[in-house]
Design a protein around this motif. Structure first.
Motif, mmCIF file in Angstrom:
data_model
loop_
_atom_site.group_PDB
_atom_site.id
_atom_site.type_symbol
_atom_site.label_atom_id
_atom_site.label_comp_id
_atom_site.label_asym_id
_atom_site.label_seq_id
_atom_site.Cartn_x
_atom_site.Cartn_y
_atom_site.Cartn_z
ATOM 1 N N PRO A 10 21.877 32.487 34.596
ATOM 2 C CA PRO A 10 22.602 33.146 35.688
ATOM 3 C C PRO A 10 23.926 33.711 35.177
ATOM 4 O O PRO A 10 24.633 33.052 34.398
ATOM 5 N N ARG A 11 24.255 34.922 35.648
ATOM 6 C CA ARG A 11 25.474 35.575 35.171
ATOM 7 C C ARG A 11 26.199 36.246 36.329
ATOM 8 O O ARG A 11 25.557 36.742 37.252
ATOM 9 N N PRO A 12 27.531 36.302 36.271
ATOM 10 C CA PRO A 12 28.272 37.002 37.323
ATOM 11 C C PRO A 12 28.003 38.512 37.242
ATOM 12 O O PRO A 12 28.056 39.094 36.151
ATOM 13 N N ALA A 13 27.737 39.102 38.375
ATOM 14 C CA ALA A 13 27.465 40.543 38.389
ATOM 15 C C ALA A 13 28.715 41.343 38.001
ATOM 16 O O ALA A 13 28.598 42.448 37.468
ATOM 17 N N ARG A 14 29.891 40.797 38.229
ATOM 18 C CA ARG A 14 31.145 41.505 37.947
ATOM 19 C C ARG A 14 31.277 41.881 36.480
ATOM 20 O O ARG A 14 31.979 42.835 36.135
ATOM 21 N N ARG A 15 30.602 41.122 35.613
ATOM 22 C CA ARG A 15 30.708 41.426 34.163
ATOM 23 C C ARG A 15 30.208 42.824 33.851
ATOM 24 O O ARG A 15 30.608 43.437 32.842
ATOM 25 N N LEU A 16 29.300 43.359 34.672
ATOM 26 C CA LEU A 16 28.704 44.673 34.421
ATOM 27 C C LEU A 16 29.709 45.798 34.609
ATOM 28 O O LEU A 16 29.465 46.919 34.176
ATOM 29 N N ALA A 17 30.833 45.492 35.271
ATOM 30 C CA ALA A 17 31.861 46.513 35.485
ATOM 31 C C ALA A 17 32.685 46.758 34.239
ATOM 32 O O ALA A 17 33.404 47.766 34.144
ATOM 33 N N ALA A 18 32.579 45.876 33.258
ATOM 34 C CA ALA A 18 33.383 46.027 32.035
ATOM 35 C C ALA A 18 32.878 47.191 31.206
ATOM 36 O O ALA A 18 31.672 47.430 31.127
ATOM 37 N N GLN A 52 32.762 49.003 42.840
ATOM 38 C CA GLN A 52 32.157 48.120 43.819
ATOM 39 C C GLN A 52 31.964 46.719 43.241
ATOM 40 O O GLN A 52 32.215 45.714 43.913
ATOM 41 N N LEU A 53 31.545 46.650 41.993
ATOM 42 C CA LEU A 53 31.264 45.358 41.365
ATOM 43 C C LEU A 53 32.515 44.490 41.216
ATOM 44 O O LEU A 53 32.433 43.258 41.279
ATOM 45 N N ARG A 54 33.658 45.120 41.014
ATOM 46 C CA ARG A 54 34.887 44.347 40.820
ATOM 47 C C ARG A 54 35.214 43.480 42.026
ATOM 48 O O ARG A 54 35.931 42.477 41.913
ATOM 49 N N ASN A 55 34.708 43.867 43.194
ATOM 50 C CA ASN A 55 34.977 43.099 44.414
ATOM 51 C C ASN A 55 33.875 42.097 44.751
ATOM 52 O O ASN A 55 33.986 41.363 45.733
#
Length: 261
Positions: free
Chosen positions: A253-261, A109-112
């Motif tokens: 502030p950080r991109p949430a997408r990084r958590l998918a790594a 979900q995070l990747r999108n």
């Protein structure tokens, strides 16, 4: 980083939890002042205030039963001790931050979520009020919210926010005691946003030198993040051992997408 607190006298010093109830309240005491609240967290307790007269009567009935069984203590002081129940579950679900994990479905979900970002302490009171919106019983009473905001102002309580562009879509908050963060609640306005807030908290807390995130209540999401139950005695030892650990939470502030790594 938690700021040094002035030494205060609180009722928790004399509270014996060795025979306390494993579930539900272990004590009743109606002082929700910031100092008493902070010391409660330092002693492994968190509050559950009564927001209605029905809830207060339930507290009193619960206390009578627990006192008779030797599992609940009603502490001196205050006009109405039954107004606030204090809990200390045994066992306690705790996420060791170095071994936390994120489930595959949330990673996908995070990747999108290219427009989702996370922040820290941007709007603490707004997060708390979102966490209490529409929930019954309403344990986040006005008095408790006010004390939590005071703890935030003094550097002891923190929030993590999840944004979709300029819209606040999720968040979580809690109280930090050195190397342990007690996460009180979370809210979700868009699918998965509350989970993202908790994952982000765990990652940032690890960076700050934190040891564990206490999620207070066991559940499927907590288990998927790697939460494991530990005995109350072990939790109290964890608080004592790491009382001075850690530095400030990274607040950029950080991109949430990084958590998918």
């Amino acid at each position: 980083m938690n700021r040094p607190a002035t030494s205060v006298t609180t009722p928790w010093e004399s509270l014996d939890l060795s025979g306390a109830a494993a579930d539900g309240p272990v004590a009743f005491h109606d002082d929700l002042s910031p100092a008493t609240l902070l010391e409660a967290y330092r002693h492994g307790l968190y509050p559950f205030p009564a927001d209605t007269e029905e809830q207060r009567l339930l507290h009193e009935i619960t206390a009578e039963i627990g006192i008779a069984a030797g599992q609940i203590t009603v502490l001196d002081g205050g006009a109405d001790p039954y107004a606030v129940a204090w809990c200390s579950p045994d066992p306690r679900p705790v996420i060791p931050v170095r071994s936390a994990r994120i489930q595959r479905s949330l990673r996908q979900q995070l990747r999108n979520k290219v427009d989702w970002t996370t922040t820290v302490d941007t709007c603490f009171e707004r997060v708390v009020r979102n966490c209490r919106a529409g929930r019954e019983p309403r344990w986040l009473t006005d008095d408790l919210v006010a004390s939590l905001c005071r703890l935030h102002e003094s550097g002891h309580a923190h929030s993590v926010e999840v944004w979709d562009g300029d819209d606040l879509v999720g968040g979580t908050f809690g109280v930090r005691i050195g190397g342990v963060f007690s996460a009180d609640s979370q809210f979700t306005l868009r699918s998965g946003a509350g989970k993202v807030a908790v994952v982000d908290l765990v990652r940032r807390f690890a960076e700050s030198g934190g040891i564990a995130v206490d999620v207070q209540h066991d559940g499927d999401h907590a288990k998927l993040l790697g939460a494991c139950p530990i005995a109350r005695e072990s939790y109290l030892e964890l608080l004592a051992t790491h009382a001075g650990a850690g530095g400030a939470l990274p607040a950029d502030p950080r991109p949430a997408r990084r958590l998918a790594a």
